[in-house]
Design a protein around this motif. Structure first.
Motif, mmCIF file in Angstrom:
data_model
loop_
_atom_site.group_PDB
_atom_site.id
_atom_site.type_symbol
_atom_site.label_atom_id
_atom_site.label_comp_id
_atom_site.label_asym_id
_atom_site.label_seq_id
_atom_site.Cartn_x
_atom_site.Cartn_y
_atom_site.Cartn_z
ATOM 1 N N ILE A 50 59.876 50.892 54.188
ATOM 2 C CA ILE A 50 59.149 49.678 54.942
ATOM 3 C C ILE A 50 58.005 49.274 53.650
ATOM 4 C CG2 ILE A 50 57.027 49.629 56.314
ATOM 5 C CD1 ILE A 50 58.012 51.252 58.292
ATOM 6 N N ALA A 51 57.773 50.223 52.769
ATOM 7 C CA ALA A 51 57.357 49.393 52.037
ATOM 8 C C ALA A 51 57.507 48.836 50.785
ATOM 9 C CB ALA A 51 56.745 50.295 50.749
ATOM 10 N N VAL A 52 59.352 48.798 51.283
ATOM 11 C CA VAL A 52 60.203 47.893 50.438
ATOM 12 C C VAL A 52 59.946 46.480 51.411
ATOM 13 C CG1 VAL A 52 62.418 47.574 49.699
ATOM 14 C CG2 VAL A 52 61.252 49.200 48.688
ATOM 15 N N TYR A 117 62.830 53.779 46.111
ATOM 16 C CA TYR A 117 62.414 52.713 46.018
ATOM 17 C C TYR A 117 63.607 52.042 45.301
ATOM 18 C CZ TYR A 117 57.755 54.150 46.487
ATOM 19 O OH TYR A 117 56.146 54.539 47.318
ATOM 20 N N ALA A 118 64.342 51.704 44.523
ATOM 21 C CA ALA A 118 65.469 51.276 43.621
ATOM 22 C C ALA A 118 66.583 51.584 45.261
ATOM 23 C CB ALA A 118 66.536 51.935 42.961
ATOM 24 N N VAL A 119 67.054 52.634 45.432
ATOM 25 C CA VAL A 119 68.332 52.221 47.146
ATOM 26 C C VAL A 119 67.459 51.511 47.530
ATOM 27 C CG1 VAL A 119 69.252 53.633 48.969
ATOM 28 C CG2 VAL A 119 69.261 54.733 45.993
ATOM 29 N N ASN A 120 66.380 51.659 48.552
ATOM 30 C CA ASN A 120 66.121 50.736 49.796
ATOM 31 C C ASN A 120 65.933 49.060 48.958
ATOM 32 O OD1 ASN A 120 65.234 52.707 52.222
ATOM 33 N ND2 ASN A 120 64.422 53.504 50.326
ATOM 34 N N THR A 121 65.574 48.861 47.881
ATOM 35 C CA THR A 121 65.277 47.855 47.275
ATOM 36 C C THR A 121 67.195 47.446 47.282
ATOM 37 O OG1 THR A 121 63.270 48.183 46.312
ATOM 38 C CG2 THR A 121 64.880 46.365 45.705
ATOM 39 N N THR A 122 67.757 47.441 46.833
ATOM 40 C CA THR A 122 68.713 47.086 47.192
ATOM 41 C C THR A 122 69.677 46.916 47.633
ATOM 42 O OG1 THR A 122 69.470 48.552 44.735
ATOM 43 C CG2 THR A 122 71.107 47.558 46.322
ATOM 44 N N LEU A 123 69.249 47.859 49.374
ATOM 45 C CA LEU A 123 69.718 47.787 50.925
ATOM 46 C C LEU A 123 68.732 47.135 51.395
ATOM 47 C CD1 LEU A 123 70.534 51.766 51.239
ATOM 48 C CD2 LEU A 123 71.845 49.831 50.668
#
Length: 199
Positions: A50-52, A117-123
């Motif tokens: 949600i933050a991403v 954070y990295a994974v969620n940003t990528t997705l």
């Protein structure tokens, strides 16, 4: 959508703090105690998503000193969890670790976990498949991500708990706990290397 699902699978199944700590909790404390921890990981990873999605994650991580604080907190907390796993169920020096880290521990780990954070940003920033309906794309990505996240993390927890259920002798169980903790320390080292290269 299938490409997105494949990306979710490969990004989540690779050993990182979440899956390794889930396996370690299962090995050190058993399935039920590990499940409480896993619920915290689940809530935490969705809060990070949600933050991403809202852009809050990007704002926070764009501040170099704040990114370093999160990195240091993450590394410190992973070290703490590694020690808890390594000492689970035994007395070593002055450390007695009999109570398993619970839901709050899992939530905290994901909140300060740079990989989350990295994974969620990528997705969520990549793999567009519904350009005409952003709300549908975000909602369906959340459903797909969780539908893959849950069984993968349960499988890692089950694998660790299977070792715990074998009722191995104390020396063997301690060696397994050390190996789980060492795996987490390897992730800490990789996180530090990655963090220093990005700054």
């Amino acid at each position: 959508m299938l490409t997105f699902a494949a990306a979710v699978f490969f990004l989540i199944i690779t050993p990182g703090p979440g899956v390794l700590s889930a396996a370690g909790m299962g090995s050190g404390y058993g399935f039920r105690a590990g499940l409480r921890y896993l619920v915290g990981l689940f809530v935490g990873t969705n809060l990070v998503a949600i933050a991403v999605i809202t852009g809050l994650g990007a704002i926070v991580l764009s501040v170099p000193w704040l990114r370093w604080i999160l990195m240091i907190a993450s590394v410190g907390y992973l070290l703490y969890l590694a020690v808890r796993i390594a000492t689970a169920g035994s007395r070593i020096a002055f450390v007695e670790s009999t109570r398993a880290p619970g839901m709050g521990a899992g939530l905290l780990l994901q909140a300060i976990n740079p990989k989350a954070y990295a994974v969620n940003t990528t997705l969520f920033a990549g793999f567009p498949y519904a350009a005409d309906s952003y709300a549908f794309e975000v909602a369906s990505k959340l459903v797909i991500t969780n539908a893959i996240w849950i069984p993968i993390h349960l499988a890692w927890l089950w694998a660790g708990a299977s070792l715990h259920r074998l009722a191995l002798d104390e020396t063997t169980q301690r060696r397994i706990n050390y190996a789980m903790a060492a795996s987490m320390l390897a992730v800490v080292a990789l996180a530090l290397i990655s963090g220093t290269r990005q700054t």
